[in-house]
Design a protein around this motif. Structure first.
Motif, PDB file in Angstrom:
ATOM      1  N   ALA A  23       0.830  -1.211   0.000  1.00  0.00           N
ATOM      2  CA  ALA A  23       0.000   0.000   0.000  1.00  0.00           C
ATOM      3  C   ALA A  23       0.863   1.259   0.000  1.00  0.00           C
ATOM      4  CB  ALA A  23      -0.923  -0.010   1.224  1.00  0.00           C
ATOM      5  N   LEU A  24       1.985   1.221   0.716  1.00  0.00           N
ATOM      6  CA  LEU A  24       2.876   2.379   0.761  1.00  0.00           C
ATOM      7  C   LEU A  24       3.447   2.668  -0.629  1.00  0.00           C
ATOM      8  CD1 LEU A  24       4.288   4.533   2.483  1.00  0.00           C
ATOM      9  CD2 LEU A  24       6.083   2.856   2.958  1.00  0.00           C
ATOM     10  N   ALA A  25       3.885   1.612  -1.323  1.00  0.00           N
ATOM     11  CA  ALA A  25       4.413   1.796  -2.675  1.00  0.00           C
ATOM     12  C   ALA A  25       3.348   2.380  -3.596  1.00  0.00           C
ATOM     13  CB  ALA A  25       4.923   0.457  -3.220  1.00  0.00           C
ATOM     14  N   LEU A  26       2.128   1.915  -3.460  1.00  0.00           N
ATOM     15  CA  LEU A  26       1.033   2.382  -4.315  1.00  0.00           C
ATOM     16  C   LEU A  26       0.625   3.809  -3.969  1.00  0.00           C
ATOM     17  CD1 LEU A  26      -0.925  -0.944  -4.269  1.00  0.00           C
ATOM     18  CD2 LEU A  26      -0.207   0.226  -6.363  1.00  0.00           C
ATOM     19  N   ALA A  27       0.564   4.117  -2.679  1.00  0.00           N
ATOM     20  CA  ALA A  27       0.189   5.478  -2.279  1.00  0.00           C
ATOM     21  C   ALA A  27       1.232   6.486  -2.737  1.00  0.00           C
ATOM     22  CB  ALA A  27       0.003   5.543  -0.758  1.00  0.00           C
ATOM     23  N   ARG A  28       2.494   6.114  -2.646  1.00  0.00           N
ATOM     24  CA  ARG A  28       3.563   7.004  -3.116  1.00  0.00           C
ATOM     25  C   ARG A  28       3.542   7.142  -4.640  1.00  0.00           C
ATOM     26  NH1 ARG A  28       7.908   8.718  -0.655  1.00  0.00           N
ATOM     27  NH2 ARG A  28       9.255   8.069  -2.397  1.00  0.00           N
ATOM     28  N   ALA A  29       2.910   6.181  -5.317  1.00  0.00           N
ATOM     29  CA  ALA A  29       2.740   6.269  -6.766  1.00  0.00           C
ATOM     30  C   ALA A  29       1.456   7.026  -7.129  1.00  0.00           C
ATOM     31  CB  ALA A  29       2.713   4.872  -7.381  1.00  0.00           C
ATOM     32  N   ARG A  30       0.858   7.650  -6.124  1.00  0.00           N
ATOM     33  CA  ARG A  30      -0.322   8.497  -6.295  1.00  0.00           C
ATOM     34  C   ARG A  30      -1.557   7.691  -6.705  1.00  0.00           C
ATOM     35  NH1 ARG A  30       1.376  14.064  -9.168  1.00  0.00           N
ATOM     36  NH2 ARG A  30      -0.383  14.749  -7.890  1.00  0.00           N
ATOM     37  N   ALA A  72      -1.031   6.282   5.485  1.00  0.00           N
ATOM     38  CA  ALA A  72      -1.978   7.396   5.573  1.00  0.00           C
ATOM     39  C   ALA A  72      -1.330   8.721   5.211  1.00  0.00           C
ATOM     40  CB  ALA A  72      -2.574   7.458   6.979  1.00  0.00           C
ATOM     41  N   SER A  73      -0.045   8.879   5.511  1.00  0.00           N
ATOM     42  CA  SER A  73       0.630  10.152   5.240  1.00  0.00           C
ATOM     43  C   SER A  73       0.731  10.437   3.745  1.00  0.00           C
ATOM     44  CB  SER A  73       2.029  10.146   5.867  1.00  0.00           C
ATOM     45  OG  SER A  73       2.909   9.292   5.151  1.00  0.00           O
ATOM     46  N   TYR A  74       0.581   9.416   2.916  1.00  0.00           N
ATOM     47  CA  TYR A  74       0.602   9.600   1.461  1.00  0.00           C
ATOM     48  C   TYR A  74      -0.792   9.489   0.845  1.00  0.00           C
ATOM     49  CZ  TYR A  74       5.674   9.367   1.706  1.00  0.00           C
ATOM     50  OH  TYR A  74       6.998   9.625   2.001  1.00  0.00           O
ATOM     51  N   GLY A  75      -1.815   9.527   1.680  1.00  0.00           N
ATOM     52  CA  GLY A  75      -3.176   9.513   1.171  1.00  0.00           C
ATOM     53  C   GLY A  75      -3.837   8.161   1.111  1.00  0.00           C
ATOM     54  N   GLY A 298       3.360  -4.101  -5.016  1.00  0.00           N
ATOM     55  CA  GLY A 298       2.768  -2.779  -5.178  1.00  0.00           C
ATOM     56  C   GLY A 298       3.305  -2.066  -6.402  1.00  0.00           C
ATOM     57  N   ALA A 299       4.610  -2.149  -6.611  1.00  0.00           N
ATOM     58  CA  ALA A 299       5.223  -1.510  -7.778  1.00  0.00           C
ATOM     59  C   ALA A 299       4.724  -2.133  -9.072  1.00  0.00           C
ATOM     60  CB  ALA A 299       6.744  -1.619  -7.682  1.00  0.00           C
ATOM     61  N   MET A 300       4.561  -3.453  -9.085  1.00  0.00           N
ATOM     62  CA  MET A 300       4.095  -4.129 -10.293  1.00  0.00           C
ATOM     63  C   MET A 300       2.630  -3.814 -10.585  1.00  0.00           C
ATOM     64  SD  MET A 300       6.649  -5.553 -11.662  1.00  0.00           S
ATOM     65  CE  MET A 300       7.576  -4.161 -11.012  1.00  0.00           C
ATOM     66  N   ILE A 301       1.831  -3.669  -9.535  1.00  0.00           N
ATOM     67  CA  ILE A 301       0.431  -3.289  -9.737  1.00  0.00           C
ATOM     68  C   ILE A 301       0.353  -1.894 -10.351  1.00  0.00           C
ATOM     69  CG2 ILE A 301      -1.736  -2.737  -8.557  1.00  0.00           C
ATOM     70  CD1 ILE A 301      -1.030  -4.950  -6.543  1.00  0.00           C
ATOM     71  N   ASN A 302       1.160  -0.976  -9.838  1.00  0.00           N
ATOM     72  CA  ASN A 302       1.180   0.370 -10.418  1.00  0.00           C
ATOM     73  C   ASN A 302       1.600   0.313 -11.886  1.00  0.00           C
ATOM     74  OD1 ASN A 302       1.245   3.394 -10.317  1.00  0.00           O
ATOM     75  ND2 ASN A 302       3.391   2.998 -10.809  1.00  0.00           N
ATOM     76  N   ALA A 303       2.627  -0.476 -12.213  1.00  0.00           N
ATOM     77  CA  ALA A 303       3.083  -0.590 -13.595  1.00  0.00           C
ATOM     78  C   ALA A 303       1.987  -1.165 -14.483  1.00  0.00           C
ATOM     79  CB  ALA A 303       4.334  -1.464 -13.655  1.00  0.00           C
ATOM     80  N   ASP A 304       1.248  -2.134 -13.949  1.00  0.00           N
ATOM     81  CA  ASP A 304       0.150  -2.731 -14.708  1.00  0.00           C
ATOM     82  C   ASP A 304      -0.942  -1.701 -14.990  1.00  0.00           C
ATOM     83  OD1 ASP A 304      -1.164  -5.211 -15.774  1.00  0.00           O
ATOM     84  OD2 ASP A 304      -2.638  -4.713 -14.240  1.00  0.00           O
ATOM     85  N   LEU A 305      -1.255  -0.892 -14.002  1.00  0.00           N
ATOM     86  CA  LEU A 305      -2.252   0.159 -14.189  1.00  0.00           C
ATOM     87  C   LEU A 305      -1.763   1.208 -15.190  1.00  0.00           C
ATOM     88  CD1 LEU A 305      -3.427   0.617 -10.493  1.00  0.00           C
ATOM     89  CD2 LEU A 305      -4.868  -0.139 -12.399  1.00  0.00           C
TER      90      LEU A 305
END
Length: 330
Positions: A23-30, A72-75, A298-305
């Motif tokens: 979740a942290l990786a994804l939140a930091r990826a906005r 939470a600090s990244y939304g 998390g990083a791979m999910i962001n890349a997939d999106l």
């Protein structure tokens, strides 16, 4: 059936180290991300998390609290709850919670972990995670140089005894019937100073300070400060099975170690849009490894999106081009 009232790009089921790291990786990826956590961490009985660089000895609850704050600090949104069903829809997935809440997600990261099933020995469960242990890398230092009992059967018996011998020279193996210790195995154990008692453990004895000994089937009591026991590590995979994924078994020789859901090295499963991380897909993963796996997933999910969004943008651009195209007048 209730319809979703909220929508997120990613829903993470399970809020331990793997889920929060993802979740942290994804939140930091906005990305808009929701973590739903049932609050049943495997390491809850332990006093501290060990071999986690920079976090050595931190209480498990404190690590989770710190991780929640960082997400939470990244939304990111972290909520307590139990997911009871997941179903696929055209746009992704619908996640249903025990309290009736329903949310939609484009992608799923499942980090539900595993459950340790203990042997049926009196007093064992009461001291699980304190005086009853299974992982020397998690707890070996804390019981170093103390008398230890290894309760095991099958090929795990010799392996566990020799492994824990690294932390203490006072290791006793209690052999169950059918353990099948051959002469070579007994000689190897004896060479390392490990005592073998051919009587299974019937009960764990305790006193004011915790575990004080084990009682064998023949009534003898042997004083020890900790008990090492194998567990059947069963993945919490019900939601994944509902999505069509199969559960695999991990064996050591003829001994069933546990169950897990298969994935590729980055956590992607055979079901498009579903990733896994942590003990649900790797029975031997420690906390730091689970966090690393969650981060990768998390990083791979962001890349997939990202790739899906690029395809969608290309398709829209093509449609717009067709709409504005004007036929020439001759």
């Amino acid at each position: 059936m209730n319809e979703p009232v909220r929508s997120f790009e990613v829903v993470v089921v399970g809020g331990g180290a793997a889920g929060l790291a993802g979740a942290l990786a994804l939140a930091r990826a906005r990305r808009s991300v929701l973590v739903i956590d049932a609050g049943e961490p495997r390491n809850a009985p332990a006093a501290g998390v060990h071999a986690y660089l920079g976090m050595e000895g931190i209480p498990p609850a404190d690590l989770v609290a710190k991780g929640r704050q960082e997400v939470a600090s990244y939304g990111g949104v972290v909520e307590s709850g139990r997911v009871v069903a997941v179903r696929r829809i055209d746009q992704g997935f619908v996640v249903e919670c025990e309290d009736g809440a329903v949310v939609a997600a484009q992608r799923l990261l499942v980090t539900t972990g595993l459950v340790d099933e203990l042997p049926d020995i009196s007093g064992l469960a009461e001291h699980w995670g304190s005086g009853v242990l299974h992982c020397p890398y998690c707890h070996g230092w804390e019981v170093r140089d103390q008398p230890l009992a290894v309760v095991a059967s099958g090929p795990v018996a010799v392996h566990a005894s020799l492994l824990w011998r690294q932390w203490s020279d006072q290791v006793t193996l209690f052999a169950h019937p059918g353990t099948g210790l051959g002469e070579v195995e007994r000689q190897k154990l004896a060479a390392r100073g490990i005592t073998v008692i051919d009587s299974p453990v019937r009960a764990v004895e305790s006193g004011p300070g915790g575990v004080s000994g084990v009682r064998t089937q023949d009534g003898a009591v042997v004083a020890v400060n900790a008990v090492v026991v194998p567990t059947l590590m069963r993945s919490r995979s019900e939601l994944l099975v509902d999505l069509g994924l199969e559960v695999s078994e991990q064996w050591m020789g003829e001994h069933l170690m546990g169950t897990y859901v298969e994935s590729d090295p980055m956590g992607a499963t055979a079901v498009p849009g579903v990733w896994v991380a942590g003990n649900v897909t790797s029975v031997s993963e420690q906390v730091i490894g689970a966090a690393a796996a969650g981060n990768k997933a998390g990083a791979m999910i962001n890349a997939d999106l990202v790739m899906a969004e690029a395809e969608q943008a290309l398709a829209r651009a093509g449609q717009d081009e067709q709409v504005v195209q004007v036929e020439p007048v001759w």
